[in-house]
Motif scaffolding. Structure first.
Motif, mmCIF file in Angstrom:
data_model
loop_
_atom_site.group_PDB
_atom_site.id
_atom_site.type_symbol
_atom_site.label_atom_id
_atom_site.label_comp_id
_atom_site.label_asym_id
_atom_site.label_seq_id
_atom_site.Cartn_x
_atom_site.Cartn_y
_atom_site.Cartn_z
ATOM 1 N N LEU A 194 26.737 37.855 38.342
ATOM 2 C CA LEU A 194 26.559 36.850 37.288
ATOM 3 C C LEU A 194 25.146 36.904 36.709
ATOM 4 O O LEU A 194 24.950 36.703 35.505
ATOM 5 C CB LEU A 194 26.856 35.450 37.845
ATOM 6 N N ILE A 195 24.173 37.188 37.564
ATOM 7 C CA ILE A 195 22.797 37.355 37.071
ATOM 8 C C ILE A 195 22.733 38.551 36.127
ATOM 9 O O ILE A 195 22.125 38.496 35.052
ATOM 10 C CB ILE A 195 21.816 37.538 38.247
ATOM 11 N N GLU A 196 23.386 39.632 36.538
ATOM 12 C CA GLU A 196 23.416 40.830 35.696
ATOM 13 C C GLU A 196 24.122 40.548 34.369
ATOM 14 O O GLU A 196 23.690 41.011 33.312
ATOM 15 C CB GLU A 196 24.136 41.957 36.443
ATOM 16 N N ARG A 197 25.179 39.760 34.428
ATOM 17 C CA ARG A 197 25.906 39.407 33.209
ATOM 18 C C ARG A 197 25.025 38.582 32.277
ATOM 19 O O ARG A 197 25.010 38.786 31.062
ATOM 20 C CB ARG A 197 27.177 38.629 33.571
ATOM 21 N N GLN A 198 24.288 37.628 32.857
ATOM 22 C CA GLN A 198 23.400 36.789 32.056
ATOM 23 C C GLN A 198 22.326 37.629 31.363
ATOM 24 O O GLN A 198 22.030 37.449 30.180
ATOM 25 C CB GLN A 198 22.728 35.730 32.940
ATOM 26 N N ASN A 199 21.730 38.555 32.105
ATOM 27 C CA ASN A 199 20.640 39.363 31.561
ATOM 28 C C ASN A 199 21.128 40.414 30.570
ATOM 29 O O ASN A 199 20.518 40.626 29.521
ATOM 30 C CB ASN A 199 19.880 40.055 32.706
ATOM 31 N N LYS A 200 22.236 41.053 30.908
ATOM 32 C CA LYS A 200 22.746 42.136 30.079
ATOM 33 C C LYS A 200 23.303 41.640 28.766
ATOM 34 O O LYS A 200 23.076 42.215 27.708
ATOM 35 C CB LYS A 200 23.810 42.910 30.851
ATOM 36 N N ARG A 201 24.032 40.572 28.809
ATOM 37 C CA ARG A 201 24.696 40.056 27.625
ATOM 38 C C ARG A 201 23.873 38.997 26.906
ATOM 39 O O ARG A 201 24.308 38.450 25.902
ATOM 40 C CB ARG A 201 26.067 39.470 28.008
ATOM 41 N N MET A 202 22.722 38.686 27.452
ATOM 42 C CA MET A 202 21.888 37.636 26.866
ATOM 43 C C MET A 202 22.695 36.346 26.712
ATOM 44 O O MET A 202 22.631 35.652 25.701
ATOM 45 C CB MET A 202 21.337 38.089 25.512
ATOM 46 N N SER A 203 23.497 36.063 27.737
ATOM 47 C CA SER A 203 24.366 34.888 27.681
ATOM 48 C C SER A 203 23.536 33.609 27.723
ATOM 49 O O SER A 203 22.562 33.507 28.468
ATOM 50 C CB SER A 203 25.360 34.900 28.844
ATOM 51 N N HIS A 204 23.919 32.648 26.931
ATOM 52 C CA HIS A 204 23.230 31.361 26.943
ATOM 53 C C HIS A 204 23.756 30.452 28.041
ATOM 54 O O HIS A 204 23.233 29.372 28.256
ATOM 55 C CB HIS A 204 23.387 30.665 25.584
ATOM 56 N N ILE A 205 24.816 30.905 28.732
ATOM 57 C CA ILE A 205 25.391 30.099 29.807
ATOM 58 C C ILE A 205 24.715 30.465 31.132
ATOM 59 O O ILE A 205 24.768 31.627 31.555
ATOM 60 C CB ILE A 205 26.912 30.321 29.927
ATOM 61 N N PRO A 206 24.097 29.510 31.829
ATOM 62 C CA PRO A 206 23.466 29.795 33.126
ATOM 63 C C PRO A 206 24.522 29.804 34.237
ATOM 64 O O PRO A 206 24.640 28.851 35.023
ATOM 65 C CB PRO A 206 22.475 28.643 33.285
ATOM 66 N N PHE A 207 25.264 30.895 34.315
ATOM 67 C CA PHE A 207 26.397 30.963 35.229
ATOM 68 C C PHE A 207 26.008 30.672 36.679
ATOM 69 O O PHE A 207 26.724 29.957 37.391
ATOM 70 C CB PHE A 207 27.063 32.350 35.152
ATOM 71 N N VAL A 208 24.902 31.228 37.122
ATOM 72 C CA VAL A 208 24.513 31.070 38.529
ATOM 73 C C VAL A 208 24.145 29.619 38.824
ATOM 74 O O VAL A 208 24.544 29.064 39.857
ATOM 75 C CB VAL A 208 23.346 32.010 38.868
ATOM 76 N N ASP A 209 23.384 28.995 37.923
ATOM 77 C CA ASP A 209 23.033 27.584 38.122
ATOM 78 C C ASP A 209 24.285 26.721 38.190
ATOM 79 O O ASP A 209 24.390 25.820 39.034
ATOM 80 C CB ASP A 209 22.137 27.090 36.982
ATOM 81 N N ILE A 210 25.233 26.987 37.303
ATOM 82 C CA ILE A 210 26.460 26.182 37.272
ATOM 83 C C ILE A 210 27.293 26.426 38.523
ATOM 84 O O ILE A 210 27.865 25.494 39.103
ATOM 85 C CB ILE A 210 27.276 26.485 36.001
ATOM 86 N N LEU A 211 27.368 27.682 38.962
ATOM 87 C CA LEU A 211 28.125 27.995 40.182
ATOM 88 C C LEU A 211 27.528 27.260 41.375
ATOM 89 O O LEU A 211 28.248 26.612 42.152
ATOM 90 C CB LEU A 211 28.123 29.503 40.415
ATOM 91 N N ASN A 212 26.228 27.344 41.547
ATOM 92 C CA ASN A 212 25.574 26.667 42.679
ATOM 93 C C ASN A 212 25.679 25.145 42.569
ATOM 94 O O ASN A 212 25.886 24.448 43.573
ATOM 95 C CB ASN A 212 24.103 27.079 42.755
#
Length: 354
Positions: A194-212
């Motif tokens: 998910l960290i890689e997805r956030q960085n690679k895609r420049m996603s505005h969704i903080p997936f890791v924060d939301i998961l935790n």
């Protein structure tokens, strides 16, 4: 003007029956329909003639209104008071039933055999007993209110016997309690991906924060994406969760939830760009989670399982069932108690040694 039609039908034993249907149209639309089945065509003709003359002489009586199940389901869908208060799963099932063969059955003529045939058809299409049970339950709920809401006569009491038969035939059944919890290794892989997805895609969704945050608070993803900054109590490190899911109460079920562990710190990390703390579409969050999970080939893990993981962790830390309920929002402690059975057995050694 009333019209009469007679349909000849072949029974399973090779004999024939005759269904007489009386319809009344107004401006091209059917405003009344009723029917009855007979063993002889002459009987059907006589009944149809009597009904037609009675309608033309006395008009339509509301108590005699009969429609197909498709028409009844349409009435339910088109009633905004009912439809707006209907959950997503029930909406999907009702719309699906609208296009099934059973929808052509008249509301007062539904038989157990019709339900059995429908359930067998759904099973052949790959639906399991728990999924098919929703078909039966939601169709019954619509038919049960047909007379009081729509002045439509519906044979809803047939379900009392039919459900027992369908259960014995194993065509319907209750869903199995899920026991799935993510392993530590799976969570590490998910976090990394998910960290890689956030960085690679420049996603505005903080997936890791939301998961935790989902694990730490035991919140459903819909609740996570709905909480507001104004509902945050910084002094007490709590947040007001509005309209928590409760089978007995649709709205107004607000709860103050403690932000335990690092949950409060995760909130503080978020930028105040919206009135919501996590201003994202829940479907987008779960879609990203599912894609990563599939890429990692992690089997049978749903986002909602994180809620069970969070509750299990609280139990493992020694919180009482009443304290855990303050976090999860469970009103029925018996349901929450079942979480105990999902703890990893080897964790019990750690507790004993301590």
């Amino acid at each position: 003007m009333a019209s009469v039609t007679i349909d000849k039908r072949e029974k399973a034993n090779g004999e024939f029956s005759y269904r007489c249907t009386v319809r009344v149209k107004k401006n091209g639309a059917i405003i009344h329909r009723e029917s009855k089945t007979f063993s002889k065509k002459e009987f059907a003709k006589t009944w149809g003639k009597i009904k037609k003359e009675a309608i033309e002489l006395n008009g339509i009586t509301k108590q005699d209104k009969i429609v197909t199940l498709a028409e009844l389901l349409d009435m339910y869908i088109n009633d905004t008071d009912l439809w707006n208060g209907t959950g997503r799963t029930k909406r999907y099932v009702i719309q699906m039933l609208r296009d099934c063969p059973i929808a052509s059955v008249l509301s007062n003529e539904l038989k157990s055999s019709d339900l059995i045939e429908h359930c067998k058809m759904r099973r052949a299409a790959g639906a399991g007993p728990a999924t098919i049970y929703h078909d039966v339950a939601y169709l019954r709920s619509v038919m049960k209110i047909a007379l009081s809401v729509f002045n439509v006569t519906a044979n809803w009491k047939i379900f009392e016997d039919a459900v027992l038969v369908l259960t014995d035939m194993k065509l319907i059944g209750k869903s199995q309690k899920r026991t799935r919890r993510p392993t530590e290794n799976e969570l590490e892989k998910l976090t990394g991906a998910l960290i890689e997805r956030q960085n690679k895609r420049m996603s505005h969704i903080p997936f890791v924060d939301i998961l935790n945050f989902s694990i730490l608070t035991c919140m459903r993803i819909g609740e996570v994406c709905k909480i507001k900054w104004e509902d945050l109590n910084i002094e007490h490190k709590t947040v007001l969760v509005r309209d928590r899911k409760d089978p007995r109460k649709k709205e107004g079920n607000h709860m103050i939830v403690p932000l335990l562990g690092g949950a409060f710190d995760l909130v503080q990390k978020q930028t105040k760009s919206d009135d919501r703390i996590f201003p994202y579409n829940p479907k987008s969050v779960t879609a990203g989670f599912q894609r990563v999970r599939s890429e990692l080939k992690i089997e049978d893990l749903r986002y909602h399982d994180l809620r069970r993981e969070g509750a299990s962790r609280l139990f493992e830390k020694g919180y009482s069932i009443e304290e855990v309920a303050q976090v999860t929002g469970h009103r029925n402690l018996n349901i929450l108690w079942q979480v105990y059975t999902q703890l990893f057995p080897h964790k019990l050694h750690d507790k004993f040694n301590n």
